[in-house]
Design a protein around this motif. Structure first.
Motif, PDB file in Angstrom:
ATOM      1  N   VAL A  23     -38.010  14.224  13.205  1.00 49.60           N
ATOM      2  CA  VAL A  23     -37.955  13.844  11.798  1.00 49.60           C
ATOM      3  C   VAL A  23     -36.531  13.442  11.404  1.00 49.60           C
ATOM      4  O   VAL A  23     -36.317  12.436  10.701  1.00 49.60           O
ATOM      5  CB  VAL A  23     -38.462  15.000  10.917  1.00 49.60           C
ATOM      6  CG1 VAL A  23     -38.266  14.668   9.435  1.00 49.60           C
ATOM      7  CG2 VAL A  23     -39.934  15.282  11.205  1.00 49.60           C
ATOM      8  N   LEU A  24     -35.536  14.202  11.865  1.00 51.70           N
ATOM      9  CA  LEU A  24     -34.148  13.891  11.521  1.00 51.70           C
ATOM     10  C   LEU A  24     -33.720  12.536  12.092  1.00 51.70           C
ATOM     11  O   LEU A  24     -33.010  11.770  11.432  1.00 51.70           O
ATOM     12  CB  LEU A  24     -33.222  14.993  12.037  1.00 51.70           C
ATOM     13  CG  LEU A  24     -33.236  16.310  11.258  1.00 51.70           C
ATOM     14  CD1 LEU A  24     -32.351  17.341  11.931  1.00 51.70           C
ATOM     15  CD2 LEU A  24     -32.798  16.086   9.812  1.00 51.70           C
ATOM     16  N   ILE A  25     -34.150  12.248  13.307  1.00 51.03           N
ATOM     17  CA  ILE A  25     -33.802  10.963  13.909  1.00 51.03           C
ATOM     18  C   ILE A  25     -34.421   9.818  13.111  1.00 51.03           C
ATOM     19  O   ILE A  25     -33.771   8.788  12.855  1.00 51.03           O
ATOM     20  CB  ILE A  25     -34.261  10.912  15.378  1.00 51.03           C
ATOM     21  CG1 ILE A  25     -33.419  11.856  16.233  1.00 51.03           C
ATOM     22  CG2 ILE A  25     -34.176   9.495  15.940  1.00 51.03           C
ATOM     23  CD1 ILE A  25     -31.988  11.461  16.361  1.00 51.03           C
ATOM     24  N   ALA A  39     -27.643   9.256  19.403  1.00 49.61           N
ATOM     25  CA  ALA A  39     -27.611   9.837  20.747  1.00 49.61           C
ATOM     26  C   ALA A  39     -27.104  11.273  20.702  1.00 49.61           C
ATOM     27  O   ALA A  39     -27.654  12.163  21.387  1.00 49.61           O
ATOM     28  CB  ALA A  39     -26.733   8.985  21.660  1.00 49.61           C
ATOM     29  N   GLN A  40     -26.081  11.533  19.896  1.00 46.53           N
ATOM     30  CA  GLN A  40     -25.544  12.897  19.804  1.00 46.53           C
ATOM     31  C   GLN A  40     -26.556  13.853  19.175  1.00 46.53           C
ATOM     32  O   GLN A  40     -26.720  14.988  19.646  1.00 46.53           O
ATOM     33  CB  GLN A  40     -24.246  12.876  18.982  1.00 46.53           C
ATOM     34  CG  GLN A  40     -23.091  12.209  19.700  1.00 46.53           C
ATOM     35  CD  GLN A  40     -21.867  12.057  18.820  1.00 46.53           C
ATOM     36  OE1 GLN A  40     -21.953  12.142  17.585  1.00 46.53           O
ATOM     37  NE2 GLN A  40     -20.714  11.827  19.432  1.00 46.53           N
ATOM     38  N   GLU A 102     -31.523   2.412  18.644  1.00 45.98           N
ATOM     39  CA  GLU A 102     -31.770   3.789  18.208  1.00 45.98           C
ATOM     40  C   GLU A 102     -33.204   4.249  18.433  1.00 45.98           C
ATOM     41  O   GLU A 102     -33.455   5.435  18.674  1.00 45.98           O
ATOM     42  CB  GLU A 102     -31.410   3.930  16.721  1.00 45.98           C
ATOM     43  CG  GLU A 102     -29.927   3.787  16.419  1.00 45.98           C
ATOM     44  CD  GLU A 102     -29.465   2.338  16.381  1.00 45.98           C
ATOM     45  OE1 GLU A 102     -28.250   2.094  16.312  1.00 45.98           O
ATOM     46  OE2 GLU A 102     -30.352   1.440  16.427  1.00 45.98           O
ATOM     47  N   GLU A 103     -34.173   3.332  18.360  1.00 48.95           N
ATOM     48  CA  GLU A 103     -35.572   3.732  18.496  1.00 48.95           C
ATOM     49  C   GLU A 103     -35.891   4.283  19.880  1.00 48.95           C
ATOM     50  O   GLU A 103     -36.861   5.027  20.054  1.00 48.95           O
ATOM     51  CB  GLU A 103     -36.502   2.553  18.173  1.00 48.95           C
ATOM     52  CG  GLU A 103     -36.670   2.249  16.712  1.00 48.95           C
ATOM     53  CD  GLU A 103     -35.515   1.444  16.141  1.00 48.95           C
ATOM     54  OE1 GLU A 103     -34.552   1.161  16.882  1.00 48.95           O
ATOM     55  OE2 GLU A 103     -35.584   1.096  14.942  1.00 48.95           O
ATOM     56  N   MET A 104     -35.083   3.914  20.878  1.00 50.19           N
ATOM     57  CA  MET A 104     -35.325   4.441  22.222  1.00 50.19           C
ATOM     58  C   MET A 104     -35.222   5.965  22.237  1.00 50.19           C
ATOM     59  O   MET A 104     -36.004   6.647  22.911  1.00 50.19           O
ATOM     60  CB  MET A 104     -34.320   3.835  23.204  1.00 50.19           C
ATOM     61  CG  MET A 104     -34.414   4.387  24.621  1.00 50.19           C
ATOM     62  SD  MET A 104     -35.964   3.987  25.459  1.00 50.19           S
ATOM     63  CE  MET A 104     -35.479   2.472  26.302  1.00 50.19           C
ATOM     64  N   TYR A 105     -34.296   6.524  21.471  1.00 51.14           N
ATOM     65  CA  TYR A 105     -34.125   7.975  21.440  1.00 51.14           C
ATOM     66  C   TYR A 105     -35.274   8.648  20.691  1.00 51.14           C
ATOM     67  O   TYR A 105     -35.679   9.762  21.049  1.00 51.14           O
ATOM     68  CB  TYR A 105     -32.779   8.320  20.793  1.00 51.14           C
ATOM     69  CG  TYR A 105     -31.623   7.691  21.517  1.00 51.14           C
ATOM     70  CD1 TYR A 105     -31.094   8.263  22.662  1.00 51.14           C
ATOM     71  CD2 TYR A 105     -31.076   6.480  21.075  1.00 51.14           C
ATOM     72  CE1 TYR A 105     -30.041   7.670  23.339  1.00 51.14           C
ATOM     73  CE2 TYR A 105     -30.021   5.883  21.744  1.00 51.14           C
ATOM     74  CZ  TYR A 105     -29.513   6.474  22.881  1.00 51.14           C
ATOM     75  OH  TYR A 105     -28.483   5.877  23.557  1.00 51.14           O
ATOM     76  N   LEU A 107     -38.346   7.495  20.702  1.00 51.83           N
ATOM     77  CA  LEU A 107     -39.440   7.486  21.675  1.00 51.83           C
ATOM     78  C   LEU A 107     -39.246   8.559  22.735  1.00 51.83           C
ATOM     79  O   LEU A 107     -40.210   9.203  23.176  1.00 51.83           O
ATOM     80  CB  LEU A 107     -39.523   6.101  22.333  1.00 51.83           C
ATOM     81  CG  LEU A 107     -39.970   4.948  21.434  1.00 51.83           C
ATOM     82  CD1 LEU A 107     -39.791   3.618  22.153  1.00 51.83           C
ATOM     83  CD2 LEU A 107     -41.424   5.127  21.006  1.00 51.83           C
ATOM     84  N   LEU A 108     -38.001   8.778  23.151  1.00 52.65           N
ATOM     85  CA  LEU A 108     -37.719   9.820  24.145  1.00 52.65           C
ATOM     86  C   LEU A 108     -38.089  11.193  23.610  1.00 52.65           C
ATOM     87  O   LEU A 108     -38.715  12.006  24.312  1.00 52.65           O
ATOM     88  CB  LEU A 108     -36.230   9.772  24.514  1.00 52.65           C
ATOM     89  CG  LEU A 108     -35.729  10.860  25.470  1.00 52.65           C
ATOM     90  CD1 LEU A 108     -36.385  10.716  26.841  1.00 52.65           C
ATOM     91  CD2 LEU A 108     -34.211  10.808  25.600  1.00 52.65           C
ATOM     92  N   LEU A 109     -37.716  11.475  22.354  1.00 52.63           N
ATOM     93  CA  LEU A 109     -38.067  12.758  21.742  1.00 52.63           C
ATOM     94  C   LEU A 109     -39.582  12.919  21.614  1.00 52.63           C
ATOM     95  O   LEU A 109     -40.130  14.007  21.849  1.00 52.63           O
ATOM     96  CB  LEU A 109     -37.405  12.879  20.369  1.00 52.63           C
ATOM     97  CG  LEU A 109     -35.902  13.149  20.365  1.00 52.63           C
ATOM     98  CD1 LEU A 109     -35.347  12.985  18.961  1.00 52.63           C
ATOM     99  CD2 LEU A 109     -35.604  14.550  20.884  1.00 52.63           C
ATOM    100  N   LEU A 110     -40.262  11.847  21.227  1.00 60.62           N
ATOM    101  CA  LEU A 110     -41.724  11.918  21.094  1.00 60.62           C
ATOM    102  C   LEU A 110     -42.387  12.172  22.441  1.00 60.62           C
ATOM    103  O   LEU A 110     -43.326  12.969  22.550  1.00 60.62           O
ATOM    104  CB  LEU A 110     -42.250  10.622  20.476  1.00 60.62           C
ATOM    105  CG  LEU A 110     -42.045  10.460  18.973  1.00 60.62           C
ATOM    106  CD1 LEU A 110     -42.344   9.022  18.548  1.00 60.62           C
ATOM    107  CD2 LEU A 110     -42.937  11.433  18.205  1.00 60.62           C
TER     108      LEU A 110
END
Length: 484
Positions: A23-25, A39-40, A102-105, A107-110
């Motif tokens: 949610v924060l991302i 990324a951080q 930014e969307e790559m991160y 997707l990684l979290l999901l």
């Protein structure tokens, strides 16, 4: 007794932290695009999730669909660690990407969150929910460089074939529901054991066969392996590493929980068929890897062989089998992520394809000694060389097979490892052969700090746990005990 809300929230802290990070991302991307900040924050989410897994809690039923126990916390910690290592690789890989990064991160979290739900599942509904959450995010990650042909093609292939596999899995559970009226793992097992010889035996066997076919696709076992090389070759190198480790490892850990919770003894015919699948996966994976000079395809076929090895403890079901599966998944995650991390460092996100041809790595030691110092140990670990995690992982598998006198399966593991040694050593030797006309002068070429940290961490885990495996083995023992 139903646990209190506080106990449930405390036990579910890893999942809550991961969901909160997602949610924060999303909010950060909506407010202001900042590649470094995203990324951080993603790395922080993985670190906090990893740390929350070490908070001591008794086994807690969150809902009828999910359970958080020592086994689930171990699996979540492994997924979070793999995700945390993938972030700096993606950050360096996307450094010069001409487009939104930014969307790559997100997707990684999901994808990681879906994998975490998967390993906590104790019902077919949560199994499929976690599987699809992970799969849909992986589609986007694979095809993220949309201007390049190979990633787009790989994403489409994975989308179509993964949807077919999920439909097969869903139909298998539908048949089991028709025969038993339940999809809860424990209830399903007790009903099947009580009525195994009843009129619904045909539905049960057909359902189990379809479920195993769906799992075999997700684990890329023969004959459901044909997608693996094309998808891993086309995916961006950091994504290929995540796909080869986390998505397949999470399914393997879920499969172990499913077998344990249902308490189902494998039918003799199905057990024999799976033994053939394991042997063919080892043979086909290793022989196919011999024929390729493309490192991504070589590692893809190698992963087929590795999950053939991993299927052996599922078949023998001895006292050591649970620990063997967990140790092998952990070791495979480290050494495969390390191999793809080295490829990612050598590659970029521009219009050109990744540096995945064997000739690209000729003389690598003289040009980029830091990359070679990580890549070579990772390859030797995959071959099962002593003093690495890979050796101990294969030793666990052989111990489980010998303990149950499954001699021909043990022989298949030994023969497959001997074949694999050849093509791993070929890649190792190439890195020390200078290119024609190149002067063998050591040059400490540039590497981003993010990539360097990821490579150093993976190498430390590979050698550290290979030399001193007691902490990892102790944690695996506690996790495996939670399944009994």
């Amino acid at each position: 007794m139903t646990p209190s809300l506080g106990a449930q929230l405390s036990a579910a802290a890893p999942l809550i932290l991961m969901a909160g990070g997602i949610v924060l991302i999303m909010l950060l991307i909506a407010a202001r695009r900042d590649h470094r900040a995203v990324a951080q924050l993603t790395t922080l989410g993985f670190v906090l999730t990893f740390g929350a897994c070490f908070l001591a809690h008794p086994a807690t039923d969150l809902t009828p669909l999910l359970v958080i126990d020592t086994y689930a916390r171990f699996a979540i910690a492994l997924i979070a660690a793999a995700g945390g290592v993938t972030v700096p690789l993606l950050y360096a890989y996307l450094g010069h990407y001409d487009g939104y990064r930014e969307e790559m991160y997100l997707l990684l979290l999901l994808a990681a969150f879906g994998a975490m739900v998967l390993v906590c599942a104790r019902h077919a509904a949560s199994l499929l929910l976690g599987l699809e959450t992970m799969g849909v995010a992986l589609f986007g990650m694979i095809a993220y460089p949309v201007r390049r042909k190979r990633p787009l093609e790989a994403g489409i292939k994975y989308l179509v074939l993964s949807a077919a596999a999920t439909a097969t899995l869903l139909f298998g559970f539908a048949l089991l529901y028709a025969a038993t009226g339940s999809l809860h793992f424990a209830t399903l097992g007790s009903i099947l054991q009580a009525a195994s010889a009843g009129d619904a035996r045909g539905l049960v066997l057909a359902g189990l066969a379809l479920i195993w076919a769906g799992f075999a696709f997700k684990l890329s076992l023969v004959p459901f392996h044909l997608w693996t090389a094309d998808v891993l070759e086309g995916a961006p190198a950091p994504v290929a590493g995540f796909l080869a480790t986390v998505s397949k490892g999470a399914v393997a850990l879920l499969l172990l929980r499913w077998l344990d919770a249902t308490g189902l003894a494998l039918a003799p015919g199905l057990a024999a068929a799976l033994a053939v699948v394991a042997a063919l996966s080892i043979l086909v994976g290793n022989l196919a890897a011999l024929q390729h000079n493309n490192l991504k395809r070589l590692l893809a076929y190698s992963s087929i062989a590795h999950f053939g090895y991993l299927l052996v403890p599922f078949l023998v079901l001895g006292a050591t089998a649970h620990e063997a599966v967990l140790f092998y998944v952990a070791a495979y995650t480290v050494m495969t992520l390390g191999c793809f991390a080295a490829i990612a460092v050598m590659s970029g996100s521009e219009a050109h394809d990744d540096a995945d041809h064997l000739y690209d790595y000729r003389g690598l030691f003289w040009r980029r000694p830091l990359v070679t110092s990580v890549f070579v140990p990772m390859l030797l670990a995959q071959a099962g060389v002593p003093l690495t995690l890979g050796f101990l992982a294969k030793f666990y598998v052989l111990t489980a097979a010998v303990e149950r006198h499954a001699w021909w399966l043990a022989l298949a593991v030994v023969v497959g490892s001997a074949i694999g040694l050849y093509y791993y050593l070929r890649v190792v030797v190439v890195q020390f052969l200078p290119k024609p006309g190149m002067r063998p002068e050591g040059q400490w070429s540039e590497m981003s700090i993010a990539s360097g940290v990821a490579l150093a961490l993976l190498l430390a885990l590979l050698i550290g746990f290979g030399v001193w495996p007691q902490p990892l083995a102790a944690g695996i023992g506690r996790a495996a005990a939670a399944l009994h």
